[in-house]
Design a protein around this motif. Sequence first.
Motif, PDB file in Angstrom:
ATOM      1  N   GLY A 162      16.593  -5.535  -2.670  1.00 59.75           N
ATOM      2  CA  GLY A 162      17.284  -5.317  -3.931  1.00 59.75           C
ATOM      3  C   GLY A 162      16.438  -4.602  -4.952  1.00 59.75           C
ATOM      4  N   ALA A 163      15.142  -4.907  -5.009  1.00 56.45           N
ATOM      5  CA  ALA A 163      14.270  -4.237  -5.972  1.00 56.45           C
ATOM      6  C   ALA A 163      14.078  -2.770  -5.623  1.00 56.45           C
ATOM      7  N   SER A 164      14.074  -2.451  -4.330  1.00 57.15           N
ATOM      8  CA  SER A 164      13.907  -1.062  -3.913  1.00 57.15           C
ATOM      9  C   SER A 164      15.167  -0.242  -4.117  1.00 57.15           C
ATOM     10  N   ALA A 165      16.337  -0.889  -4.082  1.00 55.85           N
ATOM     11  CA  ALA A 165      17.613  -0.194  -4.288  1.00 55.85           C
ATOM     12  C   ALA A 165      18.398  -0.953  -5.348  1.00 55.85           C
ATOM     13  N   ALA A 166      17.848  -0.982  -6.559  1.00 57.16           N
ATOM     14  CA  ALA A 166      18.418  -1.822  -7.615  1.00 57.16           C
ATOM     15  C   ALA A 166      19.823  -1.403  -8.007  1.00 57.16           C
ATOM     16  N   SER A 167      20.162  -0.138  -7.845  1.00 55.53           N
ATOM     17  CA  SER A 167      21.498   0.322  -8.239  1.00 55.53           C
ATOM     18  C   SER A 167      22.598  -0.320  -7.392  1.00 55.53           C
ATOM     19  N   ALA A 168      22.246  -0.763  -6.180  1.00 54.50           N
ATOM     20  CA  ALA A 168      23.229  -1.392  -5.298  1.00 54.50           C
ATOM     21  C   ALA A 168      23.161  -2.907  -5.340  1.00 54.50           C
ATOM     22  N   ALA A 169      22.339  -3.464  -6.226  1.00 58.54           N
ATOM     23  CA  ALA A 169      22.142  -4.913  -6.241  1.00 58.54           C
ATOM     24  C   ALA A 169      23.418  -5.657  -6.612  1.00 58.54           C
ATOM     25  N   GLY A 170      24.212  -5.122  -7.545  1.00 61.87           N
ATOM     26  CA  GLY A 170      25.436  -5.808  -7.967  1.00 61.87           C
ATOM     27  C   GLY A 170      26.436  -5.948  -6.840  1.00 61.87           C
ATOM     28  N   VAL A 171      26.706  -4.853  -6.151  1.00 60.05           N
ATOM     29  CA  VAL A 171      27.645  -4.906  -5.018  1.00 60.05           C
ATOM     30  C   VAL A 171      27.106  -5.824  -3.931  1.00 60.05           C
ATOM     31  N   SER A 172      25.800  -5.712  -3.650  1.00 58.27           N
ATOM     32  CA  SER A 172      25.198  -6.569  -2.625  1.00 58.27           C
ATOM     33  C   SER A 172      25.321  -8.038  -2.995  1.00 58.27           C
ATOM     34  N   ALA A 173      25.131  -8.363  -4.273  1.00 55.82           N
ATOM     35  CA  ALA A 173      25.244  -9.748  -4.717  1.00 55.82           C
ATOM     36  C   ALA A 173      26.646 -10.292  -4.476  1.00 55.82           C
ATOM     37  N   LEU A 178      18.696  -9.184 -10.252  1.00 47.47           N
ATOM     38  CA  LEU A 178      18.369  -7.762 -10.248  1.00 47.47           C
ATOM     39  C   LEU A 178      19.496  -6.931 -10.855  1.00 47.47           C
ATOM     40  N   ALA A 179      20.736  -7.288 -10.520  1.00 43.47           N
ATOM     41  CA  ALA A 179      21.875  -6.548 -11.056  1.00 43.47           C
ATOM     42  C   ALA A 179      21.992  -6.708 -12.566  1.00 43.47           C
ATOM     43  N   LEU A 180      21.786  -7.924 -13.061  1.00 46.22           N
ATOM     44  CA  LEU A 180      21.889  -8.168 -14.500  1.00 46.22           C
ATOM     45  C   LEU A 180      20.741  -7.515 -15.271  1.00 46.22           C
ATOM     46  N   ALA A 181      19.575  -7.415 -14.626  1.00 44.28           N
ATOM     47  CA  ALA A 181      18.415  -6.835 -15.309  1.00 44.28           C
ATOM     48  C   ALA A 181      18.440  -5.311 -15.312  1.00 44.28           C
ATOM     49  N   GLN A 182      19.190  -4.717 -14.407  1.00 48.77           N
ATOM     50  CA  GLN A 182      19.132  -3.272 -14.230  1.00 48.77           C
ATOM     51  C   GLN A 182      19.474  -2.474 -15.489  1.00 48.77           C
ATOM     52  N   PRO A 183      20.527  -2.813 -16.245  1.00 47.11           N
ATOM     53  CA  PRO A 183      20.833  -1.993 -17.433  1.00 47.11           C
ATOM     54  C   PRO A 183      19.697  -1.915 -18.438  1.00 47.11           C
ATOM     55  N   SER A 233       8.796 -23.789   0.171  1.00 46.82           N
ATOM     56  CA  SER A 233      10.012 -22.978   0.259  1.00 46.82           C
ATOM     57  C   SER A 233      10.795 -23.025  -1.043  1.00 46.82           C
ATOM     58  N   LEU A 234      10.922 -24.219  -1.628  1.00 48.68           N
ATOM     59  CA  LEU A 234      11.638 -24.335  -2.894  1.00 48.68           C
ATOM     60  C   LEU A 234      10.910 -23.571  -3.997  1.00 48.68           C
ATOM     61  N   ALA A 235       9.580 -23.646  -3.997  1.00 57.01           N
ATOM     62  CA  ALA A 235       8.807 -22.915  -5.001  1.00 57.01           C
ATOM     63  C   ALA A 235       9.026 -21.410  -4.862  1.00 57.01           C
ATOM     64  N   VAL A 236       9.036 -20.898  -3.636  1.00 59.34           N
ATOM     65  CA  VAL A 236       9.263 -19.470  -3.402  1.00 59.34           C
ATOM     66  C   VAL A 236      10.653 -19.065  -3.883  1.00 59.34           C
ATOM     67  N   ILE A 237      11.664 -19.886  -3.586  1.00 62.75           N
ATOM     68  CA  ILE A 237      13.032 -19.557  -4.011  1.00 62.75           C
ATOM     69  C   ILE A 237      13.125 -19.520  -5.535  1.00 62.75           C
ATOM     70  N   VAL A 238      12.599 -20.547  -6.197  1.00 70.82           N
ATOM     71  CA  VAL A 238      12.654 -20.609  -7.660  1.00 70.82           C
ATOM     72  C   VAL A 238      11.976 -19.390  -8.276  1.00 70.82           C
ATOM     73  N   LEU A 239      10.812 -19.025  -7.767  1.00 74.08           N
ATOM     74  CA  LEU A 239      10.066 -17.908  -8.341  1.00 74.08           C
ATOM     75  C   LEU A 239      10.756 -16.571  -8.097  1.00 74.08           C
ATOM     76  N   LEU A 240      11.309 -16.384  -6.909  1.00 75.70           N
ATOM     77  CA  LEU A 240      11.958 -15.115  -6.616  1.00 75.70           C
ATOM     78  C   LEU A 240      13.271 -14.957  -7.363  1.00 75.70           C
ATOM     79  N   VAL A 241      13.960 -16.051  -7.605  1.00 76.61           N
ATOM     80  CA  VAL A 241      15.167 -15.965  -8.433  1.00 76.61           C
ATOM     81  C   VAL A 241      14.779 -15.618  -9.873  1.00 76.61           C
TER      82      VAL A 241
END
Length: 771
Positions: A14-25, A68-73, A312-320
């Motif tokens: 998603g970070a590499s193709a942020a323009s498509a993050a909304g549709v992907s989400a 990623l989609a919300l941050a893109q604008p 695993s929970l720590a990784v999920i929280v941080l990446l979100v």
Amino acid sequence: MPAAVGAWVAALGGASAASAAGVSALIVWALCLAALVTAARSPRSGIRATAGVAALSCAAAAAVLSHLALAQPGRGVAHLEVDGGRALRVVAIVTGKVEPSGAGLGFDAIAERIMIGRDTHIVSLPVTVRSTGAAVEGRDALAPGARVEITGTAFRADAGERAVLVVRAADGMRVIDPPRGGLQTAADLRRSLVGVASGLPPPGGGLVPGLAVGDTAAVGEQLDAAMKASSLSHLTAVSGANCALVVGIAFAAAAACGVRRGVRVGCGLGALAGFVVLVTPEPSVVRAAVMAAIAMLGVLLGRVGAGMSVLSLAVIVLLVADPWLAGEIGFALSAAATGSLLLLSGPLADGIARWMPRPLALALAVPLAAQLACGPLLILVEPTVPLYGVVANLLAAPAAPVATVVGLAACLAAPLPVLQAGLAAIAWVPASWIAGTASTFSGLPGAAVPWIEGGAGVGALALVGAAVVAVCLVPGTTARARVGRRVAAVGLAGLTGVGIGSALLAGVAAPATTPGGWTIAACDVGQGDAVLVRSGGAVALIDAGPDPQPLTACLRRLGVDRVDLLVLTHFDADHVAGVSAVTGRVDTVVHGPVPDAAASQVLQVLAAGGAQVAVGSVGVGGELGDASWRVLWPPARSVAFPSGNDASVVIEVTVPQTASALFLGDLSEQPQHALAASGVLLPRYDVVKVAHHGSADQAERLYRQLRPALALVTVGDNDYGHPRAEILDLLEHGGAVIARTDRDGIVTVTVRDGELAVWREHASDGVDAPG
């Protein structure tokens, strides 16, 4: 774990193709809903469990993509005219650790205002700031929380990075406001520890702040290289071990006071928060802190989880919360090391105990597990394998926690100078042991074995690790177990042979991997210049690149032991920072105008190594074997071009009736026009080194006049868009063959019967002949 993997994959993609993050989400949220419906309706427990895991994985991935989609604008920079290296000023808040970067400094920041010409843009953009050695006014106050003004240029960052702009402080930087409150206190404490440690004997003194709070400013280049070669550099990066020590001490102290569990947890979390502020929130620190906070929350609720579930929970929280962490090598190394310790250290200890006493097996299993997990990732940073890393870590391990705890106490004792000095002196003892261990093992033969680069190297080393695990873990004495261990051992031997072969090709056999009769060779040193010219057994090196390591490797491959003539076209870091690779092996140095004391120091070191030093200006020249060379630019004592890119030394090398070459340094358009009009150029050149890595700042007139048969573009991974399409099109339309080091690797030019033969390290066909 599947949910954490799903979040990580989504963050990288998603970070590499942020323009498509909304549709992907939206798609992944729909898959999550479908999995939940399946889990609710299926009568089979196995299907319900599988669907539940899929739902969790999709939910984690969808949450990351939604962020990623919300941050893109808010990350758009289309309204900012930053292409082409236009001058600007940026006011920003420092958010990350200030660390050495090449010849200057680097740190992350949030830009508040960007002034371009007469326009001021109010923004809130993550940026990466890099100083190229320019003066920093108020350097002592440059720390997280400080507000700075940068004068220089900016360029768009690569896709997938947190920063949207890279700001180059080419013309200076000043601190407008120092950090405030707790950030100022943390900066003062760190500075105090560095100050008191500087009075301790090196190299252990410089290591104390690194071990205690991760501040490596006082770690010298030699010790830094030794720590990396012995696989001990992780000790100077604050990680889970440091956080665990801080939380554990605070928790134990609260328990000794007899307070209830909730207060003990609060004390642990408070100490953890203060520690993160003190050491700055680097990726590894953030990962460890969130993991510790989750574990403490589990203690408070009476629901202590398994280590992998907490990780695993720590990784999920941080990446979100911060999807761009997925691309940070420090975060990946931290998570991989922690996961390997949780999953592999115990089974490895059990397996190794078949051949040695169990206490020794337990001690050996921890560094072995960490190195097996982190080794493949580190190949992406440096394609070498620390041969003695496990043993070095085994010997350094007992000293690390002592140095960390006592060094941290010394940092916090800043208000009591006598106590601080005493504690720092105590911390110096284990720090010196670690520094001595690093120096000893890095000096042994084969300490850093060269390995295959890129994805192939990562895969090969991962297979080696898998083979090691298989040899250690396959249990039993049955025929099947013996066969399994033998197969793993054969695979391990074969892959190790590949590594040894790579080491030989990069070492004693290196000259056999490149053409032997070359006349010109462009080294692949990244975003920088290092070009060799050879004639009649004499060798000239034009610039030294940004880093001594790739230059050393290139010289080894080309069989160059000594440099008769070193030309330093100008003193930017990407042209001189690698000069230590040839210090003591240079006869003559010709250089451009000296802009500052740092440049003078470079020349003094070369002179101390036996080189004769001379200023390069129009009229200077000499012989190089059978060839002759002369300087065509800059004019002597030029007022219009006193130093820097526009005063780059332009050197011409000619071999009568054979070939001619022109090396343009980093000359920009205006001086290129002046050079074209000077009347000193030959009617045509066989080889031209394109100016300034192929930037857009070129004079079309000059290249039409030069009409090169071969154009060399010395360039690496960069934020500038070099080489630009405009100059490449101009060269192609002029009939030039283009060779560029970022794609071709090392490029050599051989003259055969008056014709040029070009060899490219990474080309499939190897050789072509320019017209």
